[in-house]
Design a protein around this motif. Structure first.
Motif, short mmCIF file in Angstrom:
data_model
loop_
_atom_site.label_atom_id
_atom_site.label_comp_id
_atom_site.label_asym_id
_atom_site.label_seq_id
_atom_site.Cartn_x
_atom_site.Cartn_y
_atom_site.Cartn_z
N ASP A 1 -10.00 14.98 -9.22
CA ASP A 1 -9.85 16.02 -8.20
C ASP A 1 -11.20 16.37 -7.59
O ASP A 1 -12.25 16.01 -8.11
N VAL A 2 -11.14 17.10 -6.49
CA VAL A 2 -12.34 17.67 -5.87
C VAL A 2 -12.03 19.13 -5.56
O VAL A 2 -10.88 19.54 -5.56
N LEU A 3 -13.08 19.90 -5.31
CA LEU A 3 -12.91 21.30 -4.92
C LEU A 3 -13.46 21.44 -3.50
O LEU A 3 -14.67 21.43 -3.28
N VAL A 4 -12.54 21.54 -2.54
CA VAL A 4 -12.93 21.61 -1.13
C VAL A 4 -13.54 22.97 -0.82
O VAL A 4 -13.30 23.95 -1.54
N ASP A 5 -14.30 23.03 0.26
CA ASP A 5 -14.89 24.29 0.69
C ASP A 5 -13.77 25.29 0.96
O ASP A 5 -12.78 24.98 1.61
N GLY A 6 -13.93 26.49 0.42
CA GLY A 6 -12.92 27.53 0.57
C GLY A 6 -11.88 27.54 -0.53
O GLY A 6 -11.10 28.48 -0.66
N GLY A 7 -11.87 26.50 -1.36
CA GLY A 7 -10.90 26.40 -2.44
C GLY A 7 -11.36 27.07 -3.72
O GLY A 7 -12.55 27.33 -3.92
N THR A 8 -10.40 27.35 -4.58
CA THR A 8 -10.68 27.93 -5.90
C THR A 8 -10.03 27.06 -6.97
O THR A 8 -8.89 26.64 -6.82
N GLN A 9 -10.76 26.81 -8.03
CA GLN A 9 -10.26 26.03 -9.16
C GLN A 9 -10.36 26.86 -10.43
O GLN A 9 -11.42 27.40 -10.72
N ARG A 10 -9.27 26.97 -11.17
CA ARG A 10 -9.31 27.62 -12.48
C ARG A 10 -9.61 26.56 -13.53
O ARG A 10 -8.91 25.56 -13.63
N VAL A 11 -10.64 26.81 -14.32
CA VAL A 11 -11.01 25.90 -15.40
C VAL A 11 -10.67 26.59 -16.72
O VAL A 11 -11.15 27.68 -17.00
N THR A 12 -9.82 25.95 -17.50
CA THR A 12 -9.46 26.47 -18.82
C THR A 12 -10.35 25.81 -19.86
O THR A 12 -10.51 24.59 -19.86
N ILE A 13 -10.93 26.63 -20.72
CA ILE A 13 -11.88 26.16 -21.72
C ILE A 13 -11.30 26.53 -23.08
O ILE A 13 -11.12 27.70 -23.38
N THR A 14 -11.01 25.54 -23.89
CA THR A 14 -10.35 25.81 -25.17
C THR A 14 -11.19 25.32 -26.35
O THR A 14 -11.95 24.36 -26.24
N GLY A 15 -11.03 26.02 -27.46
CA GLY A 15 -11.61 25.57 -28.72
C GLY A 15 -13.05 25.98 -28.97
O GLY A 15 -13.72 25.35 -29.78
N TYR A 16 -13.52 26.99 -28.29
CA TYR A 16 -14.91 27.43 -28.49
C TYR A 16 -14.94 28.84 -29.08
O TYR A 16 -14.06 29.65 -28.83
N ASP A 17 -15.99 29.13 -29.84
CA ASP A 17 -16.15 30.43 -30.48
C ASP A 17 -16.77 31.47 -29.57
O ASP A 17 -16.62 32.66 -29.80
#
Length: 109
Positions: free
Chosen positions: A57-73
């Motif tokens: 994927d890419v993140l176009v100008d004006g777009g929003t991406q949710r990044v889920t981060i799992t398994g960290y303290d």
């Protein structure tokens, strides 16, 4: 004696749940005027960048991406984004439990 053992077991269970890994997320909004091709998210204490979380994927100008981060303290991460011209935008020590990112040309490395 039995109550002491039960209390000790309960205390260990409670303390171990406090250090369990958690799931976090961060919303990243691109306002650079360019398409972002790569997004790296690594724990703040890491010496190297982890894999590109955008993948194909890419993140176009004006777009929003949710990044889920799992398994960290810890919710503290370093985040690097790379645009179509190979320019990078790096954010250090981001607390993703309280902060989202708005990426602009002011953040250019």
């Amino acid at each position: 004696m039995r109550i002491n053992v039960l209390l000790a077991a309960l205390l260990m269970l409670c303390s171990s749940s406090l250090v369990m890994a958690a799931d976090y997320y961060v919303d990243i909004t691109n306002r650079t005027g360019y398409t972002l091709y790569y997004m790296y998210v690594s724990p703040a204490d890491s010496k190297s960048w982890e894999e590109d979380v955008l993948g194909n994927d890419v993140l176009v100008d004006g777009g929003t991406q949710r990044v889920t981060i799992t398994g960290y303290d810890s919710p503290i991460f370093d985040i690097r984004l790379v645009d179509e011209e190979d320019d990078s935008y790096t954010f250090w020590n981001v607390d993703v439990s309280t902060q989202d990112l708005l990426v602009t040309l002011d953040n250019l490395d």
